[in-house]
Design a protein around this motif. Structure first.
Motif, PDB file in Angstrom:
ATOM      1  N   SER A  35       0.914  -1.194   0.046  1.00 37.01           N
ATOM      2  CA  SER A  35       0.104   0.114   0.120  1.00 37.01           C
ATOM      3  C   SER A  35       0.895   1.188   0.067  1.00 37.01           C
ATOM      4  CB  SER A  35      -0.764   0.022   1.403  1.00 37.01           C
ATOM      5  OG  SER A  35      -1.809   1.174   1.351  1.00 37.01           O
ATOM      6  N   ARG A 112      -6.745 -14.134   1.832  1.00 39.59           N
ATOM      7  CA  ARG A 112      -7.190 -13.345   0.582  1.00 39.59           C
ATOM      8  C   ARG A 112      -7.578 -11.928   1.215  1.00 39.59           C
ATOM      9  NH1 ARG A 112     -11.748 -15.555  -3.446  1.00 39.59           N
ATOM     10  NH2 ARG A 112     -11.924 -13.521  -4.699  1.00 39.59           N
ATOM     11  N   VAL A 113      -7.158 -11.122   0.407  1.00 34.99           N
ATOM     12  CA  VAL A 113      -7.989  -9.687   0.567  1.00 34.99           C
ATOM     13  C   VAL A 113      -8.663  -9.259  -0.208  1.00 34.99           C
ATOM     14  CG1 VAL A 113      -7.260  -7.167   1.299  1.00 34.99           C
ATOM     15  CG2 VAL A 113      -5.682  -9.040   2.179  1.00 34.99           C
ATOM     16  N   ILE A 114      -9.832  -9.141  -0.060  1.00 39.91           N
ATOM     17  CA  ILE A 114     -10.637  -8.598  -1.016  1.00 39.91           C
ATOM     18  C   ILE A 114     -10.981  -6.944  -1.057  1.00 39.91           C
ATOM     19  CG2 ILE A 114     -13.298  -8.829  -1.704  1.00 39.91           C
ATOM     20  CD1 ILE A 114     -13.444 -11.414  -0.560  1.00 39.91           C
ATOM     21  N   ARG A 115     -10.315  -6.539  -2.155  1.00 37.43           N
ATOM     22  CA  ARG A 115     -10.200  -5.015  -2.140  1.00 37.43           C
ATOM     23  C   ARG A 115     -11.095  -4.189  -2.930  1.00 37.43           C
ATOM     24  NH1 ARG A 115      -6.095  -2.564   0.458  1.00 37.43           N
ATOM     25  NH2 ARG A 115      -4.899  -4.636   0.253  1.00 37.43           N
ATOM     26  N   THR A 116     -11.281  -4.866  -4.218  1.00 39.07           N
ATOM     27  CA  THR A 116     -12.013  -4.239  -5.229  1.00 39.07           C
ATOM     28  C   THR A 116     -13.299  -5.166  -5.844  1.00 39.07           C
ATOM     29  OG1 THR A 116     -10.745  -5.500  -7.158  1.00 39.07           O
ATOM     30  CG2 THR A 116      -9.836  -3.486  -6.285  1.00 39.07           C
ATOM     31  N   ASP A 119     -12.283  -8.480  -7.294  1.00 40.21           N
ATOM     32  CA  ASP A 119     -12.200  -9.537  -6.293  1.00 40.21           C
ATOM     33  C   ASP A 119     -13.288 -10.180  -5.876  1.00 40.21           C
ATOM     34  OD1 ASP A 119      -9.549  -8.902  -6.349  1.00 40.21           O
ATOM     35  OD2 ASP A 119      -9.720  -7.202  -4.695  1.00 40.21           O
ATOM     36  N   ASP A 211     -11.679  -4.803   3.201  1.00 41.16           N
ATOM     37  CA  ASP A 211     -10.299  -4.911   2.692  1.00 41.16           C
ATOM     38  C   ASP A 211      -9.126  -4.373   4.013  1.00 41.16           C
ATOM     39  OD1 ASP A 211     -11.459  -2.385   2.526  1.00 41.16           O
ATOM     40  OD2 ASP A 211      -9.672  -1.744   1.601  1.00 41.16           O
ATOM     41  N   ASN A 212      -9.747  -4.064   5.122  1.00 42.13           N
ATOM     42  CA  ASN A 212      -8.905  -4.206   6.581  1.00 42.13           C
ATOM     43  C   ASN A 212      -8.981  -5.411   6.944  1.00 42.13           C
ATOM     44  OD1 ASN A 212      -7.601  -1.843   5.808  1.00 42.13           O
ATOM     45  ND2 ASN A 212      -9.020  -0.682   6.893  1.00 42.13           N
ATOM     46  N   ALA A 260     -14.222  -0.044  -5.133  1.00 43.38           N
ATOM     47  CA  ALA A 260     -13.940  -0.738  -3.686  1.00 43.38           C
ATOM     48  C   ALA A 260     -14.963  -1.838  -3.777  1.00 43.38           C
ATOM     49  CB  ALA A 260     -14.265   0.287  -2.613  1.00 43.38           C
ATOM     50  N   ALA A 261     -14.470  -2.920  -3.137  1.00 41.12           N
ATOM     51  CA  ALA A 261     -15.345  -4.260  -2.875  1.00 41.12           C
ATOM     52  C   ALA A 261     -16.463  -3.690  -2.108  1.00 41.12           C
ATOM     53  CB  ALA A 261     -14.527  -5.430  -2.375  1.00 41.12           C
ATOM     54  N   TRP A 262     -16.175  -2.796  -1.179  1.00 36.74           N
ATOM     55  CA  TRP A 262     -16.960  -2.602   0.162  1.00 36.74           C
ATOM     56  C   TRP A 262     -18.121  -1.548  -0.444  1.00 36.74           C
ATOM     57  CZ3 TRP A 262     -18.007  -5.423   3.840  1.00 36.74           C
ATOM     58  CH2 TRP A 262     -18.689  -4.883   4.952  1.00 36.74           C
TER      59      TRP A 262
END
Length: 340
Positions: A35, A112-116, A119, A211-212, A260-262
């Motif tokens: 990041s 796994r990080v789901i960021r977008t 993802d 994503d955090n 953003a995924a969120w």
């Protein structure tokens, strides 16, 4: 030993520091940027056999308390043996002479990080539902940690937390603003006049969303670690819940510089998230509109801070150029929330 050009990172100095801290190294260190400074600079560090994660503040455009990696280290150390999953801590350096700022090193957590939104593409609707329920459950578990038993009684002052938050983010706006905003001043004044008389106290993460977290390998319904604790404190748990909900605003795409995924429409609604939290934590969402307005106020200031760092050339990587465009959206949403 290999010297890299990574901003804010000196691998030779890091090797010396880790060796002096009792960390055994197997060969020279390598680094990869994770990041680039929307919050802290985050690097994956590795030798021939081990992997760690290093975090340090951006190299310029700092806002007070928003990049406190020592704070991250203290709380994740305290949460090691609780119901909240966190990375194992390795070392904390508070000597700025080593690399120009404090930094932390923790073990790398596989997952796994789901960021977008991309993802989310291979997840079914049921996967997303189960994942989101788990995220809300973990947030409730955090708020139910006995912070005194965890050794965090001196981590902050929960009494008056909301009042201090309103004042803090106003001061940080004054520090990073690139232009005046009468609407933001109006939002700040309205918040200051409507602070709830009473609030609960718990550990708060301060930046909680999908994503955090790191999801367990192959198990999107289990959180392997909650990360990015730089804004954690002892405070009002409803500030965490409201911020998690406000992150669902599509304007947040501009803050992180990608879809953003969120903010995805495939995720549950704000009302669903809030309802799940009340059922899993047992807390009522009293004065809910105030907390939604405060979360929007905070996000407006965070977005402007990113914009400020971008304009002075203190960001690393891409996706920072439009963060400032989101500021009016969050201000408007905050004013709308206060009107009910």
């Amino acid at each position: 030993m290999t010297v890299t050009e990574h901003r804010g990172l000196d691998l030779i100095a890091l090797e010396r520091f880790l060796a002096d801290s009792g960390v055994e190294l197997d060969g020279p260190l390598r680094a990869e940027l994770i990041s680039g400074g929307k919050s802290n600079l985050t690097y994956a560090i590795s030798d021939h056999t081990s992997r760690w994660v290093l975090r340090r503040p951006p190299t310029a455009g700092l806002t007070p308390t928003a990049h406190d990696v020592a704070r991250e280290y203290r709380i994740t150390s305290a949460l090691q043996d609780t119901a909240v999953p966190v990375a194992r801590t390795v070392a904390l350096c508070e000597d700025d002479s080593v690399m120009g700022a404090s930094f932390t090193v923790v073990e790398h957590v596989s997952g796994r990080v789901i960021r977008t939104k991309t993802d989310l593409a291979d997840l079914t609707d049921q996967d997303i539902h189960d994942c989101t329920r788990e995220l809300v459950r973990v947030l409730g578990a955090l708020h139910n940690v006995d912070y005194q038993a965890a050794g965090l009684a001196s981590f902050g002052r929960p009494d008056g937390y909301v009042t201090r938050q309103v004042a803090l983010w106003a001061k940080q706006w004054a520090r990073v603003k690139t232009a005046d905003s009468a609407d933001l001043d109006r939002l700040h004044a309205a918040l200051a006049e409507s602070i709830p008389a009473h609030s609960e106290a718990s550990i708060v993460h301060g930046d909680y969303r999908i994503d955090n977290t790191i999801l367990a390998p192959g198990q999107t319904s289990r959180v392997a670690a909650v990360v990015d604790w730089e804004m954690s404190a002892l405070g009002d748990p409803l500030t965490d819940v409201a911020l998690m909900c406000v992150y669902r605003n599509p304007a947040f795409d501009l803050v992180i510089g990608e879809p953003a995924a969120w903010t995805s429409e495939r995720l549950p609604s704000v009302d669903d998230l809030a309802h799940w939290y009340t059922t899993t934590s047992g807390r009522e969402l009293k004065n809910w509109n105030f907390y939604l307005a405060l979360a929007n106020f905070k996000l407006a200031v965070i977005a402007e801070g990113i914009n400020h760092r971008y304009l002075v050339g203190a960001t690393v990587g891409d996706g920072f150029d439009r963060a400032g465009e989101s500021v009016p959206d969050f201000i408007t949403a905050g004013l709308r929330a206060l009107k009910g």
